[in-house]
Design a protein around this motif. Sequence first.
Motif, PDB file in Angstrom:
ATOM      1  N   THR A   1       7.537  -6.644   0.709  1.00 58.34           N
ATOM      2  CA  THR A   1       8.314  -5.508   1.283  1.00 58.34           C
ATOM      3  C   THR A   1       8.882  -6.274   2.721  1.00 58.34           C
ATOM      4  O   THR A   1       9.421  -6.208   3.508  1.00 58.34           O
ATOM      5  CB  THR A   1       6.970  -5.101   2.904  1.00 58.34           C
ATOM      6  OG1 THR A   1       6.656  -4.738   2.289  1.00 58.34           O
ATOM      7  CG2 THR A   1       8.377  -3.465   2.937  1.00 58.34           C
TER       8      THR A   1
ATOM      9  N   ASN B   1       8.497  -4.047  -4.005  1.00 57.69           N
ATOM     10  CA  ASN B   1       7.374  -3.165  -3.233  1.00 57.69           C
ATOM     11  C   ASN B   1       7.389  -1.802  -3.038  1.00 57.69           C
ATOM     12  O   ASN B   1       8.950  -2.367  -2.321  1.00 57.69           O
ATOM     13  CB  ASN B   1       6.498  -3.406  -3.278  1.00 57.69           C
ATOM     14  CG  ASN B   1       6.249  -4.422  -1.340  1.00 57.69           C
ATOM     15  OD1 ASN B   1       7.379  -5.593  -1.494  1.00 57.69           O
ATOM     16  ND2 ASN B   1       5.583  -3.707  -0.709  1.00 57.69           N
ATOM     17  N   CYS B   2       7.001  -1.045  -1.926  1.00 56.78           N
ATOM     18  CA  CYS B   2       6.882   0.261  -1.207  1.00 56.78           C
ATOM     19  C   CYS B   2       8.376   0.548  -1.650  1.00 56.78           C
ATOM     20  O   CYS B   2       9.415   0.561  -0.247  1.00 56.78           O
ATOM     21  CB  CYS B   2       6.911  -0.667   0.150  1.00 56.78           C
ATOM     22  SG  CYS B   2       6.110   0.854   1.218  1.00 56.78           S
TER      23      CYS B   2
ATOM     24  N   GLY C   1      -2.252   1.224  -2.749  1.00 56.85           N
ATOM     25  CA  GLY C   1      -1.658   1.256  -1.480  1.00 56.85           C
ATOM     26  C   GLY C   1      -2.607   0.755  -0.468  1.00 56.85           C
ATOM     27  O   GLY C   1      -3.962   1.832  -0.721  1.00 56.85           O
TER      28      GLY C   1
ATOM     29  N   TRP D   1       3.871  10.081   7.589  1.00 56.19           N
ATOM     30  CA  TRP D   1       4.513   9.816   5.645  1.00 56.19           C
ATOM     31  C   TRP D   1       4.683  11.593   5.505  1.00 56.19           C
ATOM     32  O   TRP D   1       4.858  12.347   6.057  1.00 56.19           O
ATOM     33  CB  TRP D   1       3.816   9.627   4.449  1.00 56.19           C
ATOM     34  CG  TRP D   1       3.329   7.857   4.655  1.00 56.19           C
ATOM     35  CD1 TRP D   1       2.638   7.470   4.991  1.00 56.19           C
ATOM     36  CD2 TRP D   1       4.331   7.155   3.901  1.00 56.19           C
ATOM     37  NE1 TRP D   1       2.880   6.157   4.792  1.00 56.19           N
ATOM     38  CE2 TRP D   1       3.541   5.963   3.996  1.00 56.19           C
ATOM     39  CE3 TRP D   1       5.442   7.271   3.402  1.00 56.19           C
ATOM     40  CZ2 TRP D   1       4.064   5.103   3.648  1.00 56.19           C
ATOM     41  CZ3 TRP D   1       5.971   5.847   2.562  1.00 56.19           C
ATOM     42  CH2 TRP D   1       5.111   5.293   3.246  1.00 56.19           C
TER      43      TRP D   1
ATOM     44  N   THR E   1      -2.975   2.680   3.428  1.00 60.41           N
ATOM     45  CA  THR E   1      -2.868   3.990   3.425  1.00 60.41           C
ATOM     46  C   THR E   1      -3.930   5.101   2.447  1.00 60.41           C
ATOM     47  O   THR E   1      -5.006   5.682   2.887  1.00 60.41           O
ATOM     48  CB  THR E   1      -1.619   4.797   2.685  1.00 60.41           C
ATOM     49  OG1 THR E   1      -1.578   4.811   1.090  1.00 60.41           O
ATOM     50  CG2 THR E   1      -0.632   4.387   3.292  1.00 60.41           C
ATOM     51  N   GLU E   2      -4.681   3.942   1.838  1.00 55.07           N
ATOM     52  CA  GLU E   2      -5.777   4.217   1.796  1.00 55.07           C
ATOM     53  C   GLU E   2      -7.007   4.266   2.229  1.00 55.07           C
ATOM     54  O   GLU E   2      -8.349   4.721   2.682  1.00 55.07           O
ATOM     55  CB  GLU E   2      -6.145   3.017   0.162  1.00 55.07           C
ATOM     56  CG  GLU E   2      -7.415   3.801  -0.621  1.00 55.07           C
ATOM     57  CD  GLU E   2      -7.506   5.059  -1.371  1.00 55.07           C
ATOM     58  OE1 GLU E   2      -7.139   5.774  -1.122  1.00 55.07           O
ATOM     59  OE2 GLU E   2      -8.278   5.228  -1.983  1.00 55.07           O
TER      60      GLU E   2
ATOM     61  N   ASN F   1       5.078   2.669  -4.024  1.00 57.60           N
ATOM     62  CA  ASN F   1       4.975   3.562  -3.497  1.00 57.60           C
ATOM     63  C   ASN F   1       5.251   5.204  -3.867  1.00 57.60           C
ATOM     64  O   ASN F   1       5.898   4.762  -5.000  1.00 57.60           O
ATOM     65  CB  ASN F   1       5.365   3.795  -1.585  1.00 57.60           C
ATOM     66  CG  ASN F   1       7.096   3.915  -1.665  1.00 57.60           C
ATOM     67  OD1 ASN F   1       7.350   4.967  -2.467  1.00 57.60           O
ATOM     68  ND2 ASN F   1       7.871   3.645  -0.469  1.00 57.60           N
TER      69      ASN F   1
ATOM     70  N   CYS G   1       2.323   0.912  -4.364  1.00 60.77           N
ATOM     71  CA  CYS G   1       2.536   0.766  -2.609  1.00 60.77           C
ATOM     72  C   CYS G   1       1.790   1.669  -1.899  1.00 60.77           C
ATOM     73  O   CYS G   1       0.935   2.663  -2.272  1.00 60.77           O
ATOM     74  CB  CYS G   1       3.786  -0.112  -2.534  1.00 60.77           C
ATOM     75  SG  CYS G   1       3.251  -1.283  -0.838  1.00 60.77           S
ATOM     76  N   CYS G   2       2.611   2.014  -0.792  1.00 59.26           N
ATOM     77  CA  CYS G   2       1.685   3.058  -0.030  1.00 59.26           C
ATOM     78  C   CYS G   2       1.982   4.192  -0.377  1.00 59.26           C
ATOM     79  O   CYS G   2       2.566   4.420  -1.104  1.00 59.26           O
ATOM     80  CB  CYS G   2       2.580   3.384   1.358  1.00 59.26           C
ATOM     81  SG  CYS G   2       2.672   1.515   2.335  1.00 59.26           S
ATOM     82  N   ARG G   3       0.510   4.980  -0.518  1.00 59.46           N
ATOM     83  CA  ARG G   3       0.466   6.205  -0.430  1.00 59.46           C
ATOM     84  C   ARG G   3      -0.157   6.798  -1.967  1.00 59.46           C
ATOM     85  O   ARG G   3      -0.115   7.510  -2.891  1.00 59.46           O
ATOM     86  CB  ARG G   3       1.311   7.691  -0.821  1.00 59.46           C
ATOM     87  CG  ARG G   3       1.919   7.409   1.511  1.00 59.46           C
ATOM     88  CD  ARG G   3       1.429   8.274   2.204  1.00 59.46           C
ATOM     89  NE  ARG G   3       1.552   9.416   1.608  1.00 59.46           N
ATOM     90  CZ  ARG G   3       0.718  10.677   2.455  1.00 59.46           C
ATOM     91  NH1 ARG G   3      -0.725  10.174   3.273  1.00 59.46           N
ATOM     92  NH2 ARG G   3       0.605  11.658   2.779  1.00 59.46           N
ATOM     93  N   THR G   4       0.064   5.018  -3.354  1.00 55.38           N
ATOM     94  CA  THR G   4      -0.932   5.334  -4.277  1.00 55.38           C
ATOM     95  C   THR G   4      -2.388   5.708  -3.888  1.00 55.38           C
ATOM     96  O   THR G   4      -2.647   5.230  -2.939  1.00 55.38           O
ATOM     97  CB  THR G   4      -0.676   4.294  -4.727  1.00 55.38           C
ATOM     98  OG1 THR G   4      -0.640   2.975  -4.605  1.00 55.38           O
ATOM     99  CG2 THR G   4       1.072   4.558  -4.911  1.00 55.38           C
TER     100      THR G   4
END
Length: 342
Positions: free
Chosen positions: A190, A250-251, A28, A289, A31-32, A277, A318-321
Amino acid sequence: MVLRTVDASTFMTSFLRQCGGSAVIDGGLATELERHGADLNDPLWSAKCLISSPRLIRRVHLDYLEAGANIIISASYQATLQGFEAKGLSKEEGETLLKKSVQIACEARDIYNERATKGSWDNSADGITPNPRPVLVAASVGSYGAYLADGSEYSGIYGDNITLETLKDFHRRRVQVLADSGADLIAFETIPNKMEAKAYAELLEEEAIKIPAWFSFSSKDGINVVSGDSIEECALIADSCETVIGVGINCTPPRYILGLIKSVRRVTTKPVLIYPNSGETYDAERKEWVPSTGVTDVDFVSHVEKWQEAGASLIGGCCRTTPNTIRAISKALSISKSDGSA
Ligand SMILES: [Zn+2]
């Protein structure tokens, strides 16, 4: 560079061969950036950082490269000329920011190459992957729904007023600018519905886009894409497009990925990519989240072998990884390479 020549049938297969059979996508980005303190509560989301904190973007790209990524995705996901205009920027300034997103990723790759060549980062522990690892820069294109920032990114429902032509016109200039920015490929990410996939496919042809692209869809039930359109019909659109060199998901929560890989594989022989994600739920109304609904990096990585066996050859997050997730994926894939099972 050779990789920029579109020879759709060999572009990704030769890259995958250079990577030892399978490649690692980054994790992500937005989010990172947030985890490092960036405030993304803005219609531009991560694209806001192109203006306010380009150095942080470069640092996060570098963190992913250090963690083992072979493909880094630019911060242009929610960067649109229309969104920049709404902030009072001119068309030229908007185009400059789009190009800047790719430049930042290219700079990170240059720094990585230099450090890895000097030997300060040795990622060749599996004895197969060269050091420095081959790295591609993908220019991100997020959906029309991402630009709207009204939740339709995850419903795929745009209403009756939005047609194929509206979507093509919305994306046209951005795709042209990104195609000319020095990126190795365009990552359409996405994708929430079939109409938008069709718009991208037609744009690639109409504008004779010279660099390859991948199409990546998102799902919230493991069966269809988020709008309810069939994943197979969506993947078929990608399959029929000559310059598309990868199709995937993804996501989307990790638990849905295996079934979706199988569905995609039923309709295409193009390389399959997945970057799920963390499995956490996004509360679109509160724009946050919901923690504790996700999986740990250990759980995430426990799926990697099955995903690979099912036919995914590009795997990331994706997000939050985070870079830790990517490090773990990279390790899991290296183990399978040195086993000879890749
Ligand atoms: Zn995501």
